[in-house]
Structures are given as structure tokens and as C-alpha cells.
Design an enzyme around this catalytic site. Structure first.
Site, mmCIF file in Angstrom:
data_model
loop_
_atom_site.group_PDB
_atom_site.id
_atom_site.type_symbol
_atom_site.label_atom_id
_atom_site.label_comp_id
_atom_site.label_asym_id
_atom_site.label_seq_id
_atom_site.Cartn_x
_atom_site.Cartn_y
_atom_site.Cartn_z
ATOM 1 C CB THR A 1 51.814 47.138 208.051
ATOM 2 O OG1 THR A 1 51.020 45.944 208.040
ATOM 3 C CG2 THR A 1 53.175 46.833 207.474
ATOM 4 N NE ARG B 1 49.758 55.211 208.505
ATOM 5 C CZ ARG B 1 49.836 54.505 207.389
ATOM 6 N NH1 ARG B 1 49.355 53.291 207.327
ATOM 7 N NH2 ARG B 1 50.416 55.015 206.313
ATOM 8 N N GLY C 1 51.353 59.701 198.956
ATOM 9 C CA GLY C 1 52.617 59.123 198.494
ATOM 10 C C GLY C 1 53.527 60.241 197.980
ATOM 11 C CB THR D 1 40.167 56.505 196.671
ATOM 12 O OG1 THR D 1 40.436 57.847 196.285
ATOM 13 C CG2 THR D 1 41.404 55.659 196.446
ATOM 14 C CG ASN E 1 37.563 53.478 187.249
ATOM 15 O OD1 ASN E 1 36.649 53.274 186.451
ATOM 16 N ND2 ASN E 1 37.746 54.639 187.850
ATOM 17 C CG ASP F 1 50.729 57.330 194.493
ATOM 18 O OD1 ASP F 1 51.012 56.364 195.216
ATOM 19 O OD2 ASP F 1 50.186 58.379 194.920
ATOM 20 C CG ASN F 2 46.098 60.619 194.088
ATOM 21 O OD1 ASN F 2 46.849 60.127 194.930
ATOM 22 N ND2 ASN F 2 44.859 60.981 194.360
ATOM 23 C CE1 TYR G 1 41.854 53.119 204.672
ATOM 24 C CE2 TYR G 1 41.263 51.910 206.650
ATOM 25 C CZ TYR G 1 42.118 52.118 205.584
ATOM 26 O OH TYR G 1 43.233 51.330 205.434
ATOM 27 N N GLY H 1 53.311 55.160 197.755
ATOM 28 C CA GLY H 1 53.033 55.269 199.192
ATOM 29 C C GLY H 1 53.982 54.405 200.012
HETATM 30 P P1 NAD Z 1 49.843 55.384 202.035
HETATM 31 O O1 NAD Z 1 48.921 56.511 202.325
HETATM 32 O O2 NAD Z 1 51.295 55.571 202.279
HETATM 33 O O3 NAD Z 1 49.649 54.858 200.555
HETATM 34 C C1 NAD Z 1 48.497 55.051 199.783
HETATM 35 C C2 NAD Z 1 48.932 55.522 198.413
HETATM 36 O O4 NAD Z 1 47.769 55.653 197.572
HETATM 37 C C3 NAD Z 1 49.605 56.895 198.429
HETATM 38 O O5 NAD Z 1 50.768 56.854 197.657
HETATM 39 C C4 NAD Z 1 48.557 57.820 197.819
HETATM 40 O O6 NAD Z 1 49.110 58.951 197.196
HETATM 41 C C5 NAD Z 1 47.854 56.884 196.859
HETATM 42 N N1 NAD Z 1 46.479 57.277 196.515
HETATM 43 C C6 NAD Z 1 45.496 57.680 197.347
HETATM 44 N N2 NAD Z 1 44.376 57.940 196.654
HETATM 45 C C7 NAD Z 1 44.649 57.683 195.337
HETATM 46 C C8 NAD Z 1 43.907 57.759 194.130
HETATM 47 N N3 NAD Z 1 42.626 58.147 194.139
HETATM 48 N N4 NAD Z 1 44.531 57.439 192.977
HETATM 49 C C9 NAD Z 1 45.824 57.052 192.946
HETATM 50 N N5 NAD Z 1 46.579 56.965 194.066
HETATM 51 C C10 NAD Z 1 45.998 57.273 195.242
HETATM 52 O O7 NAD Z 1 49.302 54.147 202.923
HETATM 53 P P2 NAD Z 1 49.878 52.675 203.078
HETATM 54 O O8 NAD Z 1 50.034 52.414 204.530
HETATM 55 O O9 NAD Z 1 51.003 52.417 202.170
HETATM 56 O O10 NAD Z 1 48.594 51.834 202.606
HETATM 57 C C11 NAD Z 1 48.533 51.203 201.335
HETATM 58 C C12 NAD Z 1 47.257 50.386 201.263
HETATM 59 O O11 NAD Z 1 47.244 49.386 202.282
HETATM 60 C C13 NAD Z 1 45.987 51.219 201.452
HETATM 61 O O12 NAD Z 1 44.989 50.763 200.586
HETATM 62 C C14 NAD Z 1 45.601 50.931 202.881
HETATM 63 O O13 NAD Z 1 44.208 51.056 203.071
HETATM 64 C C15 NAD Z 1 46.075 49.501 203.060
HETATM 65 N N6 NAD Z 1 46.346 49.201 204.471
HETATM 66 C C16 NAD Z 1 47.466 49.663 205.097
HETATM 67 C C17 NAD Z 1 47.663 49.377 206.440
HETATM 68 C C18 NAD Z 1 48.884 49.833 207.192
HETATM 69 O O14 NAD Z 1 48.965 49.581 208.388
HETATM 70 N N7 NAD Z 1 49.866 50.451 206.597
HETATM 71 C C19 NAD Z 1 46.712 48.634 207.140
HETATM 72 C C20 NAD Z 1 45.576 48.201 206.466
HETATM 73 C C21 NAD Z 1 45.402 48.469 205.129
HETATM 74 N N1 UDP Z 2 37.781 50.581 182.981
HETATM 75 C C1 UDP Z 2 39.063 51.072 183.033
HETATM 76 N N2 UDP Z 2 40.021 50.482 182.242
HETATM 77 C C2 UDP Z 2 39.739 49.450 181.412
HETATM 78 C C3 UDP Z 2 38.425 48.956 181.385
HETATM 79 C C4 UDP Z 2 37.471 49.538 182.164
HETATM 80 O O1 UDP Z 2 39.367 51.997 183.773
HETATM 81 O O2 UDP Z 2 40.665 48.985 180.736
HETATM 82 C C5 UDP Z 2 36.775 51.193 183.849
HETATM 83 C C6 UDP Z 2 35.664 51.898 183.078
HETATM 84 O O3 UDP Z 2 35.594 53.226 183.569
HETATM 85 C C7 UDP Z 2 34.417 51.146 183.465
HETATM 86 C C8 UDP Z 2 34.804 50.424 184.738
HETATM 87 O O4 UDP Z 2 36.170 50.175 184.615
HETATM 88 O O5 UDP Z 2 33.355 52.012 183.736
HETATM 89 C C9 UDP Z 2 34.058 49.124 184.929
HETATM 90 O O6 UDP Z 2 34.253 48.335 183.778
HETATM 91 P P1 UDP Z 2 33.239 47.158 183.405
HETATM 92 O O7 UDP Z 2 33.710 46.586 182.116
HETATM 93 O O8 UDP Z 2 33.113 46.244 184.530
HETATM 94 O O9 UDP Z 2 31.853 47.862 183.285
HETATM 95 P P2 UDP Z 2 31.256 48.928 182.253
HETATM 96 O O10 UDP Z 2 30.936 50.123 183.118
HETATM 97 O O11 UDP Z 2 32.299 49.210 181.224
HETATM 98 O O12 UDP Z 2 30.090 48.241 181.733
HETATM 99 N N1 UDP Z 3 47.284 56.484 219.050
HETATM 100 C C1 UDP Z 3 47.825 57.087 220.185
HETATM 101 N N2 UDP Z 3 48.634 58.174 220.011
HETATM 102 C C2 UDP Z 3 48.945 58.684 218.790
HETATM 103 C C3 UDP Z 3 48.393 58.059 217.639
HETATM 104 C C4 UDP Z 3 47.558 56.961 217.809
HETATM 105 O O1 UDP Z 3 47.579 56.650 221.314
HETATM 106 O O2 UDP Z 3 49.700 59.676 218.736
HETATM 107 C C5 UDP Z 3 46.423 55.296 219.236
HETATM 108 C C6 UDP Z 3 45.086 55.347 218.495
HETATM 109 O O3 UDP Z 3 44.109 55.982 219.298
HETATM 110 C C7 UDP Z 3 44.794 53.879 218.283
HETATM 111 C C8 UDP Z 3 46.177 53.245 218.101
HETATM 112 O O4 UDP Z 3 47.109 54.183 218.655
HETATM 113 O O5 UDP Z 3 44.183 53.322 219.421
HETATM 114 C C9 UDP Z 3 46.538 52.959 216.648
HETATM 115 O O6 UDP Z 3 46.312 54.132 215.892
HETATM 116 P P1 UDP Z 3 46.640 54.249 214.338
HETATM 117 O O7 UDP Z 3 46.034 55.531 213.872
HETATM 118 O O8 UDP Z 3 48.080 54.023 214.123
HETATM 119 O O9 UDP Z 3 45.904 52.994 213.691
HETATM 120 P P2 UDP Z 3 44.393 52.438 213.745
HETATM 121 O O10 UDP Z 3 43.608 53.126 214.821
HETATM 122 O O11 UDP Z 3 43.867 52.704 212.382
HETATM 123 O O12 UDP Z 3 44.595 51.006 214.050
#
Ligand code: NAD
Ligand code: UDP
Ligand code: UDP
Length: 322
Positions: A174, A185, A37, A91, A98, A32-33, A144, A11
Site C-alpha cells: 500500500t 519502499r 512514525g 513488536t 500485550n 506510538d513509540n 518481519y 505511522g
Molecule cells: P509505518 O512504519 O509507517 O508504521 C508503523 C508504526 O508503528 C510507526 O508509527 C512506528 O513508529 C510504530 N511502531 C513500531 N514499533 C512500535 C512499538 N514497538 N510500539 C509502538 N509503536 C511502534 O508502516 P505502515 O506502512 O504504516 O504499516 C502499518 C502496519 O501495516 C504495520 O503493522 C505493517 O506491518 C502493516 N502493513 C503495511 C503494508 C504497507 O504496504 N504499507 C503492507 C503490509 C502490512
Molecule cells: N496486558 C496489558 N494490558 C492489559 C492486560 C494485559 O498490557 O490491560 C498484557 C500483560 O502484560 C500480560 C499480557 O497482556 O502479560 C497477556 O495477558 P493475558 O491476560 O492473556 O495473560 P497473563 O500473562 O496476564 O496471564
Molecule cells: N525495489 C526496487 N527498487 C527500490 C526499492 C524496491 O526495485 O528502490 C523492488 C524490491 O526489490 C521489490 C519491490 O520493489 O521487488 C517492492 O519492494 P518494497 O520494499 O516496496 O516492498 P516488498 O518487497 O516488501 O513488497
């Protein structure tokens, strides 16, 4: 050197993080899925001998051997996280379980990419880590916000219950190269609209505020958080405290692109926070860190990235038309 896992590594933030961790000499496993990304984000790393890319959804268990985990997987832009809200919560919650289970088994240190959204539409300004937030549990942003809040709960329970080494980072808005052009965004929207000469869409009156951190500053802080002493868990705010109205951001983008796009006003989305500004006193103290990239400078780099992206896109469209 260590073996590091970056979930969401293809991502926007994850790809920059993988780059920096490789440059520091570590082995990096990027998981990544590809929901939001892309392989293109890490294409330049694919030939690197210490880089590995694995397609995997973290809502399913993952068995690998690593020393540290950066858990970034989760769509971050409202249009993406609201596209399949149940998967978004899964997620954050199943994904966290996990990754925490994995960290527990291999005794890895684990960092959670949390968010300023845990504060919701805040009544306290600027937001300090001690503020518990004002979040709607049943609105369109809840998948979220509440997912990320529950992930924080899980991190702290694994810390209390299993003595895991955890770090919780609350990231504020960011921006930078490799944001997706259509992810809705505000920074990417305004830049793409300005470069295309399309209308700049301001939601509401544009008086709501955000504080924008350039990606390089954020990654620098994230790596410093991982390196803190084991007894430091966070949560810790990371962001740039310079606060701007959305209208000011639009004006800055127009000025830097020289665009003649018009500003148009659209309805404000539900539960859109009115103001957001991090209090970064804890980060300054714990990490000896504060952001260094001014908005204009970061925006210039982001504009250059999108200019190149749009040119490539236009070339591809022309090729297809031939
Ligand atoms: P992004 O969407 O570009 O990145 C997220 C990545 O996670 C992507 O590559 C997506 O494919 C992957 N992903 C989503 N679901 C998944 C899953 N179930 N398994 C594996 N991969 C999965 O967003 P980003 O801006 O790079 O954000 C990265 C992290 O930082 C996120 O957790 C986001 O909540 C956090 N974050 C970002 C901002 C920002 O402003 N950019 C702000 C606050 C928090
Ligand atoms: N898990 C994983 N990778 C590992 C170990 C655990 O993905 O190497 C996942 C697994 O699905 C498990 C979860 O993490 O259910 C939570 O693990 P934990 O040992 O805390 O609890 P559990 O459910 O195994 O008692
Ligand atoms: N926003 C906007 N025009 C756009 C996209 C977003 O005015 O085209 C505004 C949105 O309503 C918010 C701020 O910009 O008040 C930041 O939005 P973003 O989705 O980037 O981040 P977040 O709301 O998660 O902080």
C-alpha cells in the site's frame, strides 16, 4: 460512539486510519513509540477534542480502557524492520500478546494488521487466504515475516482459547502520502528519485511484480473488516489486484513526474518475492468492497505530497545555511 485504540497510529497507515475514525465520530487513542512514525503525521489532529496521543512501546504492557483495538504497530519497510530485527520480532510477538491481553481484559474487539509477507515468496498465484505460504525462517526478512505469522497464531489462539473477537487483515503493498521519503519502499524511492533527478534504482531486472493499493482504499476496507459480524475472524486479503512489474512502476513514475532520471539496475535483495497479487474474492464478498483508485491517480496524489515535502526540506536547508 466508541473509544478506539490505534497502535502505530503515528505511522503512514495509522495516521490515515486515526483521521478516518475521528471523522466517523469516535474517540481515538493513538499509541506510538515514534520509531518510524512521526508527530508530524498527526500534527493536524492534535487540537481535535476526541484525539489523544501517547508515546508508548507496545512490547511493554498497556493499561487503558477501549472498545476496539487496531494493532498496526510494527516497522513495515525492509530497511527499518531489518535495522533492529530482534525488536521487530518483539513488536510483532510481545506486542501482540500485550494487545491481546488488553483486549481480553476490557473485552475489546481487536484487529491485526498482518501482511502479504506471510505468503513469503509464493508458489501460488494470485495468493488466496487458504495458501500457507513459503517463508524462509532464517533469512533477513524472517524477523518481519515470521513475527507477523506468529502474531496471527496468537490471534487465533486467543480466539480459540479465550473467545476473543479477532480480525486478521493481510495487507498487500500500500502506498500514498506520509510514506517516509527514505524508507526504501519502492513507490517512495522511485518518486523521490524522479523528483530529484537521481537515478531510479531497479533491483534485479525489474520483472518481479507487486500489486499496489492506494491508502484510502485500504483504510476503507480495514474499517469495514472491523465492522463485520463477530463470527468473522479472517484472515482476509486487502489490496489492489492490478499487478505491475517494478519496471512498469518506474515507467509510470517517470511519465507522471516528467522526470529525465535514468533507470539503473542493482542487485536483487535476498529472498525478494518474485510475484505478488492478492486474490480479493473474500473481501469483495464479505465487505462489499473493491479498490477504486487507479495506480496513475494514486501516484499523482503521492507525487504531489512528496513534491511539497521536498520543497519544505529544501527551504529548511536554505534557512539553516543562512
Ligand atoms: P509505518 O512504519 O509507517 O508504521 C508503523 C508504526 O508503528 C510507526 O508509527 C512506528 O513508529 C510504530 N511502531 C513500531 N514499533 C512500535 C512499538 N514497538 N510500539 C509502538 N509503536 C511502534 O508502516 P505502515 O506502512 O504504516 O504499516 C502499518 C502496519 O501495516 C504495520 O503493522 C505493517 O506491518 C502493516 N502493513 C503495511 C503494508 C504497507 O504496504 N504499507 C503492507 C503490509 C502490512
Ligand atoms: N496486558 C496489558 N494490558 C492489559 C492486560 C494485559 O498490557 O490491560 C498484557 C500483560 O502484560 C500480560 C499480557 O497482556 O502479560 C497477556 O495477558 P493475558 O491476560 O492473556 O495473560 P497473563 O500473562 O496476564 O496471564
Ligand atoms: N525495489 C526496487 N527498487 C527500490 C526499492 C524496491 O526495485 O528502490 C523492488 C524490491 O526489490 C521489490 C519491490 O520493489 O521487488 C517492492 O519492494 P518494497 O520494499 O516496496 O516492498 P516488498 O518487497 O516488501 O513488497
Amino acid at each position: 460512539m466508541k473509544t478506539l485504540l490505534v497502535t502505530g497510529g503515528a505511522g503512514f497507515l495509522g495516521s490515515h486510519l486515526c483521521e478516518r475514525l475521528l471523522a466517523a465520530g469516535h474517540d481515538v487513542l493513538c499509541v506510538d513509540n515514534f520509531f518510524t512514525g512521526t508527530k508530524a503525521n498527526v500534527a493536524h489532529l492534535m487540537e481535535h477534542p476526541r484525539f489523544e496521543l501517547l508515546r508508548h512501546d507496545i512490547t511493554f504492557p498497556l493499561y487503558v480502557e477501549v472498545d476496539e483495538i487496531y494493532n498496526l504497530a510494527c516497522p513495515a519497510s525492509p530497511i527499518h524492520y531489518q535495522f533492529d530485527p530482534v525488536q521487530t520480532t518483539k513488536t510483532s510477538v510481545h506486542g501482540a500478546i500485550n494487545m491481546l491481553g488488553l483486549a481480553k481484559r476490557v473485552k475489546a474487539k481487536i484487529l491485526q494488521a498482518s501482511t502479504s509477507e506471510v505468503y513469503g515468496d509464493p508458489e501460488v498465484h494470485p495468493q488466496t487466504e487458504g495458501y500457507w505460504g513459503r517463508v524462509n525462517p532464517v533469512g533477513p526478512r524472517s524477523c518481519y515475516d515470521e513475527g507477523k505469522r506468529c502474531a496471527e497464531t496468537l490471534f487465533f489462539d486467543y480466539w480459540r482459547q479465550h473467545r476473543l473477537r479477532i480480525k486478521v487483515v493481510r495487507i498487500f503493498n500500500t502506498y500514498g502520502p506520509r510514506m517516509l521519503p527514505h524508507d526504501g519502499r519502492v513507490v517512495s524511492n522511485f518518486i523521490v528519485q524522479a523528483l530529484r533527478g537521481d537515478d531510479i534504482t531497479i533491483y534485479g531486472e525489474g520483472m518481479q511484480t507487486r500489486s499496489f493499493c492506494y491508502v484510502d482504499d485500504l483504510i476503507d476496507a480495514m474499517i469495514r473488516v472491523m465492522a463485520t459480524a463477530d463470527d468473522f475472524t479472517g484472515p482476509i486479503n486487502i489490496g489492489n489486484p492490478r499487478e505491475f512489474t517494478i519496471l512498469e512502476l518506474a515507467q509510470a513514475v517517470l511519465r507522471l513526474t516528467g522526470s529525465r532520471s535514468r533507470l539503473v539496475f542493482k542487485p536483487l535483495p535476498a529472498d525478494d518475492p518474485k510475484q505478488r497479487q492478492p486474490d480479493i474474492a473474500l473481501a469483495e464478498k464479505m465487505l462489499d468492497w473493491s479498490p477504486t483508485v487507479e495506480l496513475d491517480c494514486g501516484l499523482e496524489k503521492t507525487v504531489s505530497y512528496f513534491k511539497a515535502q521536498l520543497q519544505t526540506g529544501e527551504r529548511e536547508t536554505l534557512d539553516l545555511a543562512r
